[in-house]
Design a protein around this motif. Structure first.
Motif, PDB file in Angstrom:
ATOM      1  N   ARG A 129     -39.099  25.445  15.018  1.00  0.00           N
ATOM      2  CA  ARG A 129     -39.334  24.053  14.613  1.00  0.00           C
ATOM      3  C   ARG A 129     -38.077  23.452  14.015  1.00  0.00           C
ATOM      4  N   CYS A 130     -38.037  22.130  14.012  1.00  0.00           N
ATOM      5  CA  CYS A 130     -36.841  21.483  13.487  1.00  0.00           C
ATOM      6  C   CYS A 130     -37.189  20.104  12.955  1.00  0.00           C
ATOM      7  N   ASN A 131     -36.453  19.691  11.922  1.00  0.00           N
ATOM      8  CA  ASN A 131     -36.645  18.354  11.370  1.00  0.00           C
ATOM      9  C   ASN A 131     -35.779  17.325  12.095  1.00  0.00           C
ATOM     10  N   LEU A 132     -34.996  17.744  13.075  1.00  0.00           N
ATOM     11  CA  LEU A 132     -34.226  16.802  13.907  1.00  0.00           C
ATOM     12  C   LEU A 132     -34.650  16.968  15.367  1.00  0.00           C
ATOM     13  N   ARG A 133     -34.186  16.048  16.168  1.00  0.00           N
ATOM     14  CA  ARG A 133     -34.405  16.141  17.614  1.00  0.00           C
ATOM     15  C   ARG A 133     -33.091  15.779  18.297  1.00  0.00           C
ATOM     16  N   CYS A 134     -32.055  16.581  18.054  1.00  0.00           N
ATOM     17  CA  CYS A 134     -30.744  16.256  18.619  1.00  0.00           C
ATOM     18  C   CYS A 134     -30.892  16.081  20.124  1.00  0.00           C
ATOM     19  N   ILE A 135     -30.302  15.022  20.646  1.00  0.00           N
ATOM     20  CA  ILE A 135     -30.681  14.670  22.018  1.00  0.00           C
ATOM     21  C   ILE A 135     -30.235  15.677  23.062  1.00  0.00           C
ATOM     22  N   TYR A 136     -29.230  16.512  22.746  1.00  0.00           N
ATOM     23  CA  TYR A 136     -28.822  17.491  23.753  1.00  0.00           C
ATOM     24  C   TYR A 136     -29.580  18.800  23.594  1.00  0.00           C
ATOM     25  N   CYS A 137     -30.322  18.927  22.513  1.00  0.00           N
ATOM     26  CA  CYS A 137     -30.996  20.197  22.224  1.00  0.00           C
ATOM     27  C   CYS A 137     -32.493  20.142  22.500  1.00  0.00           C
ATOM     28  N   MET A 138     -33.147  19.089  21.990  1.00  0.00           N
ATOM     29  CA  MET A 138     -34.617  19.034  22.109  1.00  0.00           C
ATOM     30  C   MET A 138     -35.056  17.701  22.696  1.00  0.00           C
ATOM     31  N   PRO A 139     -36.120  17.677  23.451  1.00  0.00           N
ATOM     32  CA  PRO A 139     -36.652  16.378  23.876  1.00  0.00           C
ATOM     33  C   PRO A 139     -37.263  15.629  22.688  1.00  0.00           C
ATOM     34  N   SER A 140     -37.414  14.296  22.804  1.00  0.00           N
ATOM     35  CA  SER A 140     -37.894  13.515  21.653  1.00  0.00           C
ATOM     36  C   SER A 140     -39.339  13.832  21.338  1.00  0.00           C
ATOM     37  N   GLU A 141     -40.140  14.048  22.352  1.00  0.00           N
ATOM     38  CA  GLU A 141     -41.523  14.425  22.077  1.00  0.00           C
ATOM     39  C   GLU A 141     -42.020  15.424  23.104  1.00  0.00           C
ATOM     40  N   ILE A 192     -27.688  10.451  17.813  1.00  0.00           N
ATOM     41  CA  ILE A 192     -27.715  11.848  18.272  1.00  0.00           C
ATOM     42  C   ILE A 192     -28.926  12.593  17.733  1.00  0.00           C
ATOM     43  N   THR A 193     -29.224  12.363  16.447  1.00  0.00           N
ATOM     44  CA  THR A 193     -30.300  13.143  15.819  1.00  0.00           C
ATOM     45  C   THR A 193     -31.643  12.418  15.876  1.00  0.00           C
ATOM     46  N   ARG A 194     -31.642  11.311  16.502  1.00  0.00           N
ATOM     47  CA  ARG A 194     -32.820  10.448  16.606  1.00  0.00           C
ATOM     48  C   ARG A 194     -33.345  10.071  15.217  1.00  0.00           C
ATOM     49  N   VAL A 219     -17.211  26.149   4.169  1.00  0.00           N
ATOM     50  CA  VAL A 219     -18.269  25.646   5.036  1.00  0.00           C
ATOM     51  C   VAL A 219     -17.685  25.497   6.438  1.00  0.00           C
ATOM     52  N   LYS A 220     -18.424  25.981   7.425  1.00  0.00           N
ATOM     53  CA  LYS A 220     -17.967  25.816   8.808  1.00  0.00           C
ATOM     54  C   LYS A 220     -18.757  24.686   9.433  1.00  0.00           C
ATOM     55  N   ILE A 221     -18.041  23.728   9.986  1.00  0.00           N
ATOM     56  CA  ILE A 221     -18.706  22.599  10.636  1.00  0.00           C
ATOM     57  C   ILE A 221     -18.608  22.810  12.139  1.00  0.00           C
ATOM     58  N   ASN A 222     -19.754  22.877  12.794  1.00  0.00           N
ATOM     59  CA  ASN A 222     -19.775  23.103  14.243  1.00  0.00           C
ATOM     60  C   ASN A 222     -20.042  21.807  14.980  1.00  0.00           C
ATOM     61  N   ILE A 223     -19.184  21.501  15.935  1.00  0.00           N
ATOM     62  CA  ILE A 223     -19.410  20.299  16.747  1.00  0.00           C
ATOM     63  C   ILE A 223     -19.431  20.697  18.224  1.00  0.00           C
ATOM     64  N   VAL A 224     -20.348  20.107  18.968  1.00  0.00           N
ATOM     65  CA  VAL A 224     -20.386  20.307  20.419  1.00  0.00           C
ATOM     66  C   VAL A 224     -19.866  19.014  21.059  1.00  0.00           C
ATOM     67  N   PRO A 225     -18.622  19.007  21.536  1.00  0.00           N
ATOM     68  CA  PRO A 225     -18.118  17.774  22.157  1.00  0.00           C
ATOM     69  C   PRO A 225     -18.731  17.573  23.547  1.00  0.00           C
ATOM     70  N   ILE A 226     -19.199  16.390  23.788  1.00  0.00           N
ATOM     71  CA  ILE A 226     -19.831  16.055  25.066  1.00  0.00           C
ATOM     72  C   ILE A 226     -19.162  14.785  25.589  1.00  0.00           C
ATOM     73  N   LYS A 227     -18.736  14.857  26.835  1.00  0.00           N
ATOM     74  CA  LYS A 227     -17.936  13.760  27.391  1.00  0.00           C
ATOM     75  C   LYS A 227     -18.709  12.448  27.415  1.00  0.00           C
ATOM     76  N   LYS A 286     -33.248  18.926  29.064  1.00  0.00           N
ATOM     77  CA  LYS A 286     -32.805  18.949  30.461  1.00  0.00           C
ATOM     78  C   LYS A 286     -32.150  17.651  30.906  1.00  0.00           C
ATOM     79  N   GLU A 287     -32.544  16.565  30.252  1.00  0.00           N
ATOM     80  CA  GLU A 287     -31.963  15.293  30.690  1.00  0.00           C
ATOM     81  C   GLU A 287     -30.487  15.168  30.281  1.00  0.00           C
ATOM     82  N   MET A 288     -30.039  16.057  29.393  1.00  0.00           N
ATOM     83  CA  MET A 288     -28.664  15.924  28.905  1.00  0.00           C
ATOM     84  C   MET A 288     -27.652  16.753  29.684  1.00  0.00           C
ATOM     85  N   TRP A 289     -28.045  17.925  30.153  1.00  0.00           N
ATOM     86  CA  TRP A 289     -27.028  18.789  30.762  1.00  0.00           C
ATOM     87  C   TRP A 289     -26.537  18.197  32.082  1.00  0.00           C
ATOM     88  N   ASP A 290     -25.252  18.113  32.183  1.00  0.00           N
ATOM     89  CA  ASP A 290     -24.616  17.601  33.382  1.00  0.00           C
ATOM     90  C   ASP A 290     -23.199  18.143  33.314  1.00  0.00           C
TER      91      ASP A 290
END
Ligand code: SAM
Ligand code: SF4
Length: 330
Positions: free
Chosen positions: A23-35, A134-136, A158-166, A198-202
């Motif tokens: 479970r998660c309190n966010l719905r990052c658009i590249y990770c989880m669908p909104s609903e 991004i986090t909706r 603290v390590k800050i992780n970023i996933v760069p997406i074109k 799935k809608e994000m990966w390209d």
């Protein structure tokens, strides 16, 4: 019995990533669908006592580092209690946690007192407006408050992780790199992977580490940094005069498979020998059916023995996986 886990490719396995929830309190658009996300049912999620039993047995086989992840680990009730119990195991030398940081302000002090050593915070934009997209809908200021609190609580660096997406957040690569000039944080760039919503990966949105480095070099040389022991898959550098480190994690272009030292435990009790392989070994049912410690040792050894030599993502099979990152435990 004590010993160590070594696979068929002479890799020593001493690190376990433990997902405590999907479970998660966010719905990052590249990770989880909104609903419509189907969560694992509560009764299928390992209880803390079950996780601790697995870890205790794994330490006898040489596991000495653990990372707590999810989903969002800070949404699981009593997470501090789990950290405390892990910290009581003298064989565990290193306990870390990966979080989106939204609840970190509230938890950092307690986590640190419980024995957590380090924290990774996922953050994909420095712009409040874009962060909300991004986090909706969440607020960037909460994450910064969390990072500050973590630093004050001694969870450093603290390590800050970023996933760069074109075309999405790649225009912020230099801003993220420049954070290390003035702040003692590690900024780590992680290659976008074909796992998740799935809608994000390209493939066209994917940016290789090589390209990210090239862009950062417009700010100055990337000087290899050897100050930190190379425990993980990151390649570390510093910009001249920087206080923080820049790391690159390249699951697609750099085959760190040869030095892979980890196993993953999913929230529903499956050992996953490799992030990129669907094979899983169930521990939950044997445990709930009353198996003894020897059987768990056998299953852990089996998980190690089926660790593949390497993944084939570099061949760019634009295929996606059954479980999203939030379900595997990123
Ligand atoms: N919720 C916590 C967080 O966001 O840090 C922990 C779990 S999250 C699944 C762990 C990491 O996986 C995050 O850093 C996230 O950016 C990353 N992740 C999710 N989907 C990804 C993808 N398709 N490619 C690369 N990284 C991904
Ligand atoms: Fe949640 Fe982390 Fe996935 Fe974002 S990346 S939706 S915070 S699990």
């Amino acid at each position: 019995m004590s010993g160590h886990l070594q696979d068929h490719f002479e890799r020593r396995i001493d690190y376990m990533r433990i997902s405590v929830t999907d479970r998660c309190n966010l719905r990052c658009i590249y990770c989880m669908p909104s609903e419509g996300v189907r969560f694992i049912e509560h009764r299928e999620i390992l209880r803390y006592e079950e996780i601790l039993r697995i870890v205790r047995i794994a330490t006898r086989l040489g596991i000495s580092k653990v990372r707590i992840t999810g989903g969002e680990p800070l949404v699981r009730k009593d997470i501090v209690r789990l950290i405390e119990s892990l910290a009581e195991m003298t064989e565990i030398e290193d306990i870390s946690l990966t979080t989106n940081g939204v609840l970190l302000k509230a938890y950092a002090g307690d986590l640190s007192r419980a024995g957590l050593q380090r924290v990774n915070v996922s953050l994909d934009s420095l712009s409040p407006e874009r962060y909300e997209i991004i986090t909706r809908g969440r607020h960037l200021s909460d994450v910064w408050d969390g990072i500050e609190e973590a630093e004050n609580a001694g969870l450093k660096p603290v390590k800050i992780n970023i996933v760069p997406i074109k075309g999405f957040n790649d225009d912020e690569i230099l801003d993220f790199a420049m954070l290390t000039l003035r702040r003692p944080v590690d900024v780590r760039f992680i290659e976008f992977m074909p796992i998740g919503a799935k809608e994000m990966w390209d493939e066209r949105k994917y940016i290789s580490t090589g390209e990210i480095k090239e862009r950062i070099r417009t700010l100055g040389d990337l000087v290899p940094d050897r100050s930190e022991r190379q425990a993980g898959p990151a390649e570390n550098y510093r910009l001249p005069g920087a206080v923080g480190v820049i790391g690159f994690i390249s699951p697609l272009t750099n085959h760190f498979c040869s030095s892979c030292n980890r196993l993953r435990l999913t929230a529903d009790g499956k050992m996953r020998p490799c992030l990129f392989s669907e094979s899983e070994i169930d521990l939950k049912n044997p445990i709930r059916n009353g198996c003894d410690d020897t059987e768990i040792e056998r299953l852990l050894s089996l998980a190690v023995s089926v660790k593949p030599k390497e993944h084939r993502l570099g061949e760019r099979i634009p295929r996606r996986f059954q479980r999203t990152m939030s379900k595997i435990g990123g």
